[in-house]
Design a protein around this motif. Structure first.
Motif, short mmCIF file in Angstrom:
data_model
loop_
_atom_site.label_atom_id
_atom_site.label_comp_id
_atom_site.label_asym_id
_atom_site.label_seq_id
_atom_site.Cartn_x
_atom_site.Cartn_y
_atom_site.Cartn_z
N ARG A 167 0.83 -1.22 0.00
CA ARG A 167 0.00 0.00 0.00
C ARG A 167 0.85 1.25 0.00
N LYS A 168 1.94 1.25 0.79
CA LYS A 168 2.83 2.42 0.82
C LYS A 168 3.53 2.61 -0.53
N ILE A 169 3.94 1.53 -1.16
CA ILE A 169 4.57 1.62 -2.49
C ILE A 169 3.57 2.15 -3.51
N LYS A 170 2.34 1.64 -3.45
CA LYS A 170 1.30 2.08 -4.38
C LYS A 170 1.00 3.56 -4.19
N ASP A 171 0.90 4.00 -2.94
CA ASP A 171 0.63 5.42 -2.68
C ASP A 171 1.80 6.30 -3.12
N ALA A 172 3.04 5.81 -2.98
CA ALA A 172 4.20 6.61 -3.35
C ALA A 172 4.32 6.76 -4.86
N PHE A 173 4.01 5.74 -5.61
CA PHE A 173 4.19 5.80 -7.05
C PHE A 173 2.93 6.18 -7.83
N PHE A 174 1.78 5.80 -7.32
CA PHE A 174 0.55 6.01 -8.09
C PHE A 174 -0.42 6.96 -7.42
N GLY A 175 -0.02 7.53 -6.36
CA GLY A 175 -0.94 8.32 -5.85
C GLY A 175 -1.31 9.21 -4.92
#
Length: 79
Positions: A71-79
């Motif tokens: 979730r942290k990776i997704k928020d950092a890259f996508f959002g």
């Protein structure tokens, strides 16, 4: 200084008894009812269930940890 510390620790170790539970273990050997108690309370099954519960809890915590990382990776890259 380390030699003195080694001597002190060795002397303290020699003061300790060989096993603090030896008298308790000797007392348990005199009881002949333990197999009957094990028939009423199946300790082997309790151990299996407890081990399974611990493994399941560890899996849930690991899944939650990995989900948080994703979730942290997704928020950092996508959002």
């Amino acid at each position: 200084m380390t030699q003195l510390l080694k001597i002190v620790i060795t002397k303290l170790y020699l003061v300790l008894p060989t096993s603090p539970f030896s008298s308790v273990a000797d007392g348990i050997r005199r009881f002949d009812f333990l197999p009957y108690l094990n028939w009423f309370i199946p300790f082997d099954r309790c151990l299996e269930v407890t081990a399974l519960w611990c493994v399941t809890l560890a899996a849930v915590y690991n899944f939650d940890f990995i989900k948080d990382i994703v979730r942290k990776i997704k928020d950092a890259f996508f959002g």
